[in-house]
Design a protein around this motif. Sequence first.
Motif, PDB file in Angstrom:
ATOM      1  N   GLU A   1      41.212   9.433  72.403  1.00 31.14           N
ATOM      2  CA  GLU A   1      40.022  10.237  72.709  1.00 31.14           C
ATOM      3  C   GLU A   1      39.965  11.473  71.817  1.00 31.14           C
ATOM      4  O   GLU A   1      38.893  11.837  71.318  1.00 31.14           O
ATOM      5  N   ARG A   2      41.107  12.114  71.592  1.00 30.18           N
ATOM      6  CA  ARG A   2      41.143  13.300  70.721  1.00 30.18           C
ATOM      7  C   ARG A   2      40.754  12.928  69.291  1.00 30.18           C
ATOM      8  O   ARG A   2      39.997  13.639  68.637  1.00 30.18           O
ATOM      9  N   GLU A   3      41.266  11.801  68.810  1.00 26.40           N
ATOM     10  CA  GLU A   3      40.953  11.368  67.447  1.00 26.40           C
ATOM     11  C   GLU A   3      39.485  10.999  67.319  1.00 26.40           C
ATOM     12  O   GLU A   3      38.846  11.305  66.303  1.00 26.40           O
ATOM     13  N   LEU A   4      38.931  10.364  68.340  1.00 26.92           N
ATOM     14  CA  LEU A   4      37.515  10.001  68.308  1.00 26.92           C
ATOM     15  C   LEU A   4      36.645  11.255  68.281  1.00 26.92           C
ATOM     16  O   LEU A   4      35.661  11.327  67.529  1.00 26.92           O
ATOM     17  N   ARG A   5      36.990  12.255  69.076  1.00 30.65           N
ATOM     18  CA  ARG A   5      36.234  13.506  69.065  1.00 30.65           C
ATOM     19  C   ARG A   5      36.335  14.198  67.707  1.00 30.65           C
ATOM     20  O   ARG A   5      35.347  14.770  67.216  1.00 30.65           O
ATOM     21  N   ARG A   6      37.509  14.146  67.093  1.00 30.46           N
ATOM     22  CA  ARG A   6      37.673  14.761  65.773  1.00 30.46           C
ATOM     23  C   ARG A   6      36.777  14.068  64.746  1.00 30.46           C
ATOM     24  O   ARG A   6      36.126  14.734  63.929  1.00 30.46           O
ATOM     25  N   LEU A   7      36.720  12.748  64.804  1.00 24.91           N
ATOM     26  CA  LEU A   7      35.884  12.002  63.866  1.00 24.91           C
ATOM     27  C   LEU A   7      34.405  12.261  64.125  1.00 24.91           C
ATOM     28  O   LEU A   7      33.608  12.348  63.186  1.00 24.91           O
ATOM     29  N   GLU A   8      34.030  12.380  65.398  1.00 19.69           N
ATOM     30  CA  GLU A   8      32.632  12.680  65.726  1.00 19.69           C
ATOM     31  C   GLU A   8      32.235  14.059  65.211  1.00 19.69           C
ATOM     32  O   GLU A   8      31.140  14.233  64.670  1.00 19.69           O
ATOM     33  N   GLN A   9      33.116  15.044  65.394  1.00 19.90           N
ATOM     34  CA  GLN A   9      32.818  16.396  64.909  1.00 19.90           C
ATOM     35  C   GLN A   9      32.744  16.434  63.391  1.00 19.90           C
ATOM     36  O   GLN A   9      31.876  17.100  62.815  1.00 19.90           O
ATOM     37  N   ARG A  10      33.637  15.711  62.729  1.00 15.93           N
ATOM     38  CA  ARG A  10      33.600  15.641  61.264  1.00 15.93           C
ATOM     39  C   ARG A  10      32.321  14.966  60.788  1.00 15.93           C
ATOM     40  O   ARG A  10      31.722  15.368  59.791  1.00 15.93           O
ATOM     41  N   SER A  11      31.902  13.935  61.526  1.00 14.91           N
ATOM     42  CA  SER A  11      30.683  13.206  61.169  1.00 14.91           C
ATOM     43  C   SER A  11      29.460  14.119  61.234  1.00 14.91           C
ATOM     44  O   SER A  11      28.592  14.085  60.362  1.00 14.91           O
ATOM     45  N   ILE A  12      29.402  14.958  62.269  1.00 13.90           N
ATOM     46  CA  ILE A  12      28.277  15.895  62.405  1.00 13.90           C
ATOM     47  C   ILE A  12      28.325  16.954  61.310  1.00 13.90           C
ATOM     48  O   ILE A  12      27.304  17.273  60.683  1.00 13.90           O
ATOM     49  N   ALA A  13      29.513  17.484  61.054  1.00 13.68           N
ATOM     50  CA  ALA A  13      29.649  18.560  60.074  1.00 13.68           C
ATOM     51  C   ALA A  13      29.342  18.081  58.659  1.00 13.68           C
ATOM     52  O   ALA A  13      28.751  18.817  57.851  1.00 13.68           O
ATOM     53  N   GLU A  14      29.730  16.844  58.333  1.00 12.15           N
ATOM     54  CA  GLU A  14      29.575  16.336  56.979  1.00 12.15           C
ATOM     55  C   GLU A  14      28.395  15.386  56.836  1.00 12.15           C
ATOM     56  O   GLU A  14      28.174  14.827  55.752  1.00 12.15           O
ATOM     57  N   SER A  15      27.654  15.171  57.936  1.00  8.93           N
ATOM     58  CA  SER A  15      26.460  14.309  57.929  1.00  8.93           C
ATOM     59  C   SER A  15      26.777  12.915  57.384  1.00  8.93           C
ATOM     60  O   SER A  15      26.057  12.366  56.540  1.00  8.93           O
ATOM     61  N   ARG A  16      27.863  12.355  57.855  1.00  6.41           N
ATOM     62  CA  ARG A  16      28.210  10.992  57.460  1.00  6.41           C
ATOM     63  C   ARG A  16      28.936  10.307  58.608  1.00  6.41           C
ATOM     64  O   ARG A  16      29.527  10.956  59.467  1.00  6.41           O
ATOM     65  N   THR A  17      28.865   8.997  58.619  1.00  4.55           N
ATOM     66  CA  THR A  17      29.475   8.246  59.696  1.00  4.55           C
ATOM     67  C   THR A  17      30.965   8.067  59.438  1.00  4.55           C
ATOM     68  O   THR A  17      31.482   8.450  58.382  1.00  4.55           O
ATOM     69  N   PHE A  18      31.661   7.479  60.392  1.00  8.12           N
ATOM     70  CA  PHE A  18      33.065   7.155  60.198  1.00  8.12           C
ATOM     71  C   PHE A  18      33.250   5.665  60.454  1.00  8.12           C
ATOM     72  O   PHE A  18      32.365   4.986  60.972  1.00  8.12           O
ATOM     73  N   CYS A  19      34.405   5.147  60.079  1.00 11.15           N
ATOM     74  CA  CYS A  19      34.654   3.712  60.126  1.00 11.15           C
ATOM     75  C   CYS A  19      35.587   3.362  61.282  1.00 11.15           C
ATOM     76  O   CYS A  19      36.424   4.170  61.698  1.00 11.15           O
TER      77      CYS A  19
END
Length: 285
Positions: A207-225
């Motif tokens: 859950e922590r890793e998923l939240r980190r990826l979601e926050q990075r996705s918003i900040a960098e305007s790109r999706t994650f894999c």
Amino acid sequence: NLRLSDNRTLAAAANAGQTALAFAYILDASTFGDKAPFMSISKAAFLVSAIEAFREHLAHTYGASLILRVAGTHSDAATSVAQLCTELGTQTVYAQAQEQGGSDALSIVLGEHGIVLHTVQDDALCELSVPSEQLPSSFFQFRESPERFAKFLHPRARLRALNLLDVGAIDSLKTVPSLFELGYSNAAHRLAPFRSESLTGGELAAERELRRLEQRSIAESRTFCACELSLWLECGCISARQLFARARASHRKLRHELLWNEFWRLRDQVPRLQPTRAVALARSC
């Protein structure tokens, strides 16, 4: 699967009217070690962490114990499950379905002891809503309108309470074996290049890793894999259903990856054609 939420195997056991439940994890030692072809030291470190995290989460959430044992081979693992059932006095085992008949050995051994095995397809993202023969052979046809062929499964909340079996007198390892005990040499040096968070398994870590990826996705305007969560998915710390539900419309690549994996899982349910040509040739010889 090493999670408590959206665990359909656990839900099936809890809702089956059984008097009490016990949790067990049998480590197959033959799949570990420096010479193991499919278990790198980083993956082994992650799995050890995930088992320990699941054990702690299970105790904190339900006050339950995880019976942990090590078997020398795959067949020994099946025998160990049967022996444990005898010690506990249980007649039924619930387990996650394995690919390519991986549950067959366990089913045979348990059957010899009069124990019933129920397997649950816990990694499914959806269920076919049409006969398997109607599933398109092309992923792109499936991707255009997957709802035409399958019903998507929604993630389930964690069960509030469980009826537990008393396992206080049952032999169990106190801690998960170390990497050295599992056959890996010089572990500290070989794991040094890895980010510590990437080797931390467990449902809460997922859950922590998923939240980190979601926050990075918003900040960098790109999706994650999905591959960025591959170890958590593979060890069952998070389900494809949970990840698919969290993927917003903007995460097209993530949804594409999850649909791709699910398509080929569903394709495996399509009956194969009989090798009539090979039979004819055999007869002519």
